[in-house]
Design a protein around this motif. Structure first.
Motif, short mmCIF file in Angstrom:
data_model
loop_
_atom_site.label_atom_id
_atom_site.label_comp_id
_atom_site.label_asym_id
_atom_site.label_seq_id
_atom_site.Cartn_x
_atom_site.Cartn_y
_atom_site.Cartn_z
N ASP A 146 -20.57 -17.49 29.66
CA ASP A 146 -21.69 -17.24 28.85
C ASP A 146 -22.98 -16.50 29.40
O ASP A 146 -23.62 -16.00 28.59
N VAL A 147 -23.33 -16.77 30.79
CA VAL A 147 -24.48 -15.87 31.30
C VAL A 147 -23.98 -14.82 32.04
O VAL A 147 -24.71 -13.92 31.62
N LEU A 148 -23.13 -14.79 32.78
CA LEU A 148 -22.89 -13.55 33.58
C LEU A 148 -22.00 -12.70 32.77
O LEU A 148 -21.79 -11.28 32.93
N GLN A 149 -21.22 -13.17 31.73
CA GLN A 149 -20.26 -12.45 30.71
C GLN A 149 -19.22 -11.68 31.33
O GLN A 149 -18.98 -10.29 31.38
N TYR A 150 -18.49 -12.28 32.40
CA TYR A 150 -17.41 -11.91 33.06
C TYR A 150 -16.14 -11.70 32.04
O TYR A 150 -16.11 -12.49 31.06
N ARG A 151 -15.23 -10.98 32.30
CA ARG A 151 -13.90 -10.94 31.52
C ARG A 151 -12.81 -11.82 31.74
O ARG A 151 -11.99 -12.15 31.14
N ARG A 152 -12.79 -12.01 33.49
CA ARG A 152 -11.58 -12.62 33.81
C ARG A 152 -11.90 -13.95 34.77
O ARG A 152 -12.80 -13.48 35.71
N TYR A 153 -11.43 -14.98 34.79
CA TYR A 153 -11.74 -16.02 35.53
C TYR A 153 -10.57 -16.74 36.35
O TYR A 153 -9.60 -16.97 35.47
N GLU A 154 -10.31 -16.47 37.51
CA GLU A 154 -9.11 -16.78 38.12
C GLU A 154 -8.88 -18.08 38.95
O GLU A 154 -9.92 -18.59 39.44
N ARG A 170 -4.34 -27.94 33.10
CA ARG A 170 -4.93 -28.95 32.14
C ARG A 170 -6.48 -28.45 31.51
O ARG A 170 -6.67 -28.41 30.60
N LEU A 171 -7.08 -27.53 32.46
CA LEU A 171 -8.29 -26.87 32.49
C LEU A 171 -8.09 -25.97 31.48
O LEU A 171 -9.25 -25.25 30.71
N GLY A 172 -6.93 -25.57 31.04
CA GLY A 172 -6.62 -24.33 30.22
C GLY A 172 -6.20 -22.83 30.82
O GLY A 172 -6.15 -21.98 30.16
N PHE A 173 -6.26 -22.83 32.08
CA PHE A 173 -5.71 -21.64 32.64
C PHE A 173 -4.35 -21.36 32.21
O PHE A 173 -3.63 -22.15 31.95
N LYS A 174 -3.87 -20.11 32.21
CA LYS A 174 -2.61 -19.54 31.86
C LYS A 174 -1.84 -19.16 32.96
O LYS A 174 -2.54 -18.33 34.07
N TYR A 175 -0.67 -19.80 33.36
CA TYR A 175 0.07 -19.18 34.74
C TYR A 175 0.46 -17.62 34.26
O TYR A 175 0.84 -17.32 33.34
N PHE A 195 -3.22 -18.10 38.30
CA PHE A 195 -3.87 -18.53 36.94
C PHE A 195 -4.98 -17.92 36.38
O PHE A 195 -5.79 -17.30 37.31
N SER A 196 -5.32 -17.88 35.19
CA SER A 196 -6.49 -17.15 34.78
C SER A 196 -6.88 -17.61 33.33
O SER A 196 -5.97 -18.13 32.51
#
Length: 236
Positions: A146-154, A170-175, A195-196
């Motif tokens: 929301d703040v930095l507006q990155y596209r991908r979180y690993e 559980r947190l919503g990351f995809k393998y 995961f991302s």
């Protein structure tokens, strides 16, 4: 429909108006049960060392560092970590006790592509399996998307680290897959699972956290619906 260049080759979709993203700052991120503060050896070191000592040495099995023999050794480590160029570490503060109970860090920061990784996820027994543990992860995700507006979180972990794999899912990351023999650490080999979460998924993942953290989702300290259940309902 395929996206073709002038040579008729299939290429990735255009990213309209893309610009290099800002480097994460040493900010304070506040929630209801906790806050994240820039990790500081003098401010947080003693509390974290004490909190981690309540766990056995198995806490450090899948962490590239530790266990630490004494406070001085641990303080040296977090001082070096906080001064590392491409890592932005945070201490997790319990709002009720005002004590540091764990850490998170942003690392492998690629500003040009808008990609980074969450690492050094080291939770003391006081933090494990609590509302704080989940809200701390949410606060960092909100800052990234929301703040930095990155596209991908690993998220990456040893393929044998079952608790870390389950936490990511559980947190919503995809393998995404396993990198075989990706590392040697503590004298042993490691296959690394990747995961991302990407920006287009963040909309419903954020709603999932907001609904889970709502006070109405808890009764006598116990959740009524889990994150996975809420997420499934949002996607159905």
């Amino acid at each position: 429909m395929a996206n073709l260049n002038k040579f008729g080759q299939e290429v990735g979709a255009d990213v309209e108006g893309w610009t290099t993203r800002a480097f994460p700052e040493k900010v304070v991120l506040k929630g209801n049960t906790c806050r994240l503060e820039p990790l500081d050896s003098e401010k947080h070191g003693s509390e974290l060392f004490s909190a981690y000592r309540k766990a056995g040495q198995e806490l450090w099995t899948y962490v590239p560092v530790g266990p630490f023999n004494d406070l001085e050794e641990y303080l040296k480590f977090i001082k070096e970590l906080s001064e590392t160029k491409n890592i932005v570490p945070f201490a997790i503060i319990n709002e009720e006790t005002e004590r540091a109970v764990g850490t998170l860090a942003l690392m492998r920061i690629d500003q040009a592509s808008g990609s980074l990784e969450v690492g050094y996820v080291i939770f003391s027994p006081e933090l494990q399996k609590t509302i704080i543990a989940t809200e701390a992860q949410f606060l960092l995700m909100k800052y990234v998307f929301d703040v930095l507006q990155y596209r991908r979180y690993e998220w990456k972990c040893d393929s044998l680290n079952g608790p870390s794999r389950r936490a990511a899912m559980r947190l919503g990351f995809k393998y995404e897959g396993t990198f075989r023999q990706a590392m040697v650490y503590k004298g042993r080999t490691r296959d690394t699972q990747w995961f991302s979460i990407i920006d287009k998924e963040w909309i419903y993942i954020r709603k999932t956290f907001e609904q889970w953290l709502d006070k109405g989702n808890f009764e006598n300290g116990r959740q009524k619906r889990g994150l996975a259940n809420i997420r499934e309902n949002l996607l159905s």
